[in-house]
Scaffold this motif. Sequence first.
Motif, PDB file in Angstrom:
ATOM      1  N   ALA A  19       0.739  -1.186   0.068  1.00  8.17           N
ATOM      2  CA  ALA A  19       0.095   0.058  -0.094  1.00  8.17           C
ATOM      3  C   ALA A  19       0.787   1.198   0.074  1.00  8.17           C
ATOM      4  CB  ALA A  19      -0.844  -0.119   1.137  1.00  8.17           C
ATOM      5  N   LEU A  20       1.944   1.264   1.090  1.00  5.08           N
ATOM      6  CA  LEU A  20       2.913   2.344   0.747  1.00  5.08           C
ATOM      7  C   LEU A  20       3.633   2.634  -0.469  1.00  5.08           C
ATOM      8  CD1 LEU A  20       4.933   2.504   4.284  1.00  5.08           C
ATOM      9  CD2 LEU A  20       3.992   4.349   3.068  1.00  5.08           C
ATOM     10  N   ALA A  21       3.991   1.517  -1.091  1.00  2.00           N
ATOM     11  CA  ALA A  21       4.523   1.618  -2.464  1.00  2.00           C
ATOM     12  C   ALA A  21       3.717   2.399  -3.218  1.00  2.00           C
ATOM     13  CB  ALA A  21       5.278   0.346  -2.897  1.00  2.00           C
ATOM     14  N   PHE A  22       2.739   1.854  -3.402  1.00  3.25           N
ATOM     15  CA  PHE A  22       1.673   2.622  -4.617  1.00  3.25           C
ATOM     16  C   PHE A  22       1.128   4.028  -4.079  1.00  3.25           C
ATOM     17  CE2 PHE A  22       1.113  -1.665  -6.189  1.00  3.25           C
ATOM     18  CZ  PHE A  22       1.001  -1.547  -7.684  1.00  3.25           C
ATOM     19  N   ALA A  23       0.903   4.234  -2.728  1.00  3.18           N
ATOM     20  CA  ALA A  23       0.538   5.551  -2.436  1.00  3.18           C
ATOM     21  C   ALA A  23       1.699   6.480  -2.343  1.00  3.18           C
ATOM     22  CB  ALA A  23      -0.023   5.549  -0.951  1.00  3.18           C
ATOM     23  N   CYS A  24       2.979   6.162  -2.139  1.00  4.30           N
ATOM     24  CA  CYS A  24       3.912   6.971  -2.470  1.00  4.30           C
ATOM     25  C   CYS A  24       3.872   7.564  -3.776  1.00  4.30           C
ATOM     26  CB  CYS A  24       5.283   6.523  -1.842  1.00  4.30           C
ATOM     27  SG  CYS A  24       5.316   6.410  -0.047  1.00  4.30           S
ATOM     28  N   ALA A  25       3.782   6.708  -4.769  1.00  2.00           N
ATOM     29  CA  ALA A  25       3.529   6.909  -6.333  1.00  2.00           C
ATOM     30  C   ALA A  25       2.400   7.689  -6.835  1.00  2.00           C
ATOM     31  CB  ALA A  25       3.799   5.797  -7.145  1.00  2.00           C
ATOM     32  N   GLY A  26       1.420   8.112  -5.752  1.00  8.26           N
ATOM     33  CA  GLY A  26       0.304   8.729  -6.113  1.00  8.26           C
ATOM     34  C   GLY A  26      -1.197   7.855  -6.424  1.00  8.26           C
ATOM     35  N   GLN A  27      -1.093   6.547  -6.188  1.00  7.25           N
ATOM     36  CA  GLN A  27      -2.006   5.769  -6.246  1.00  7.25           C
ATOM     37  C   GLN A  27      -2.831   5.676  -5.155  1.00  7.25           C
ATOM     38  OE1 GLN A  27      -2.924   3.765  -9.462  1.00  7.25           O
ATOM     39  NE2 GLN A  27      -4.831   3.475  -7.798  1.00  7.25           N
ATOM     40  N   ARG A  28      -4.310   5.405  -5.142  1.00  9.40           N
ATOM     41  CA  ARG A  28      -5.121   5.270  -4.062  1.00  9.40           C
ATOM     42  C   ARG A  28      -5.047   3.602  -3.785  1.00  9.40           C
ATOM     43  NH1 ARG A  28     -10.220   4.091  -3.384  1.00  9.40           N
ATOM     44  NH2 ARG A  28     -11.307   4.519  -1.295  1.00  9.40           N
ATOM     45  N   VAL A  29      -4.952   3.159  -2.642  1.00 12.96           N
ATOM     46  CA  VAL A  29      -5.029   1.847  -2.378  1.00 12.96           C
ATOM     47  C   VAL A  29      -5.982   1.302  -1.135  1.00 12.96           C
ATOM     48  CG1 VAL A  29      -3.491  -0.156  -2.032  1.00 12.96           C
ATOM     49  CG2 VAL A  29      -2.194   1.764  -2.819  1.00 12.96           C
TER      50      VAL A  29
END
Length: 326
Positions: A19-29
């Motif tokens: 979740a952190l990896a995607f959220a840091c890149a701007g993606q909602r998870v």
Amino acid sequence: MKPAAVAALGAGRMGRGIALAFACAGQRVILIDVKDRNQADFEKLQGEAMQEIGEHLGALVDLGLLTEAAKHKVIARIEVSPRAAAAACLPPVNLLFEGVPEIMEAKAAALSFACRWLSDEAVVASTSSTFLSTALAGMVPQPQRFLNAHWLNPAHLIPLVELSPHPGTAPEVTRLLQETLERIGKVTVLCGPFPGYIVPRLQVVLMNEAARMIEAGVATAEDIDRATRYGFGVRYAAMGVVEFIDVGGNDILYYASRYLSEALDDQRYASPDIVGRYMNEGRNGLRDGKGFHDWSGRDVSEYRRSSTERIVDLLRIANKLPIFAD
């Protein structure tokens, strides 16, 4: 509830890292809790998950990688959802990472539960480090859209994700997952459905050998760690292990392996048949223009310069550059 494209099934360590990896890149998870908890227990889990995520982000703020404002934006992109909300939050998901404990029954139950609500177009990836994609593919109704995606902890920091499709995985699904992961800064590799993937299979040999050396009195734990940090680690971070074979010489590996297997009277040090075969075929690596890699047409001088540059960069990070006298 806003639609989400990415979800992690299981709100434990791996799910939080993804979740952190995607959220840091701007993606909602969405982090989906697969356990059937009462409201109080869910709120406790939710609080623990978001606290851990906040602590990871706080460390990145302290290191100057994020601003405090950016940290709060990342946190806002992550939602922890209870099992009871799966029917509402899973249908819009087009990429699901399963990250429940390494128990076959638990994975079967979690995948069966999630697939009740997922669309037929969703890609499902297990993060299993134990079970092969061939063993798990039958647990989903669309096996052609299933594969394994093995992340390395801490998942939000380590770039590598090992993808292991099974024979029935649609090639376009593998490509889609590769592209999705690489868009968030990950490095993907492909490996067949064999035990240990790439990294665990290599590292278990290294770790066991380190333990054997301590047991035999070869060296202390402290000295083995120094050797791996400043010798082994630097070299293999600057070039891959197979590249290292080719640069040193496949024949060197053959003779070194033979010496160790005889000196230590242990066949586990003997080289595999492919090493001897390549040596006899004149495929000894860089100097022959071919080895495990194809070196033909490479500018050797430029390669050596860039290799030195990579090593120097790593030594600079480790604060171990050579001392140069005036």
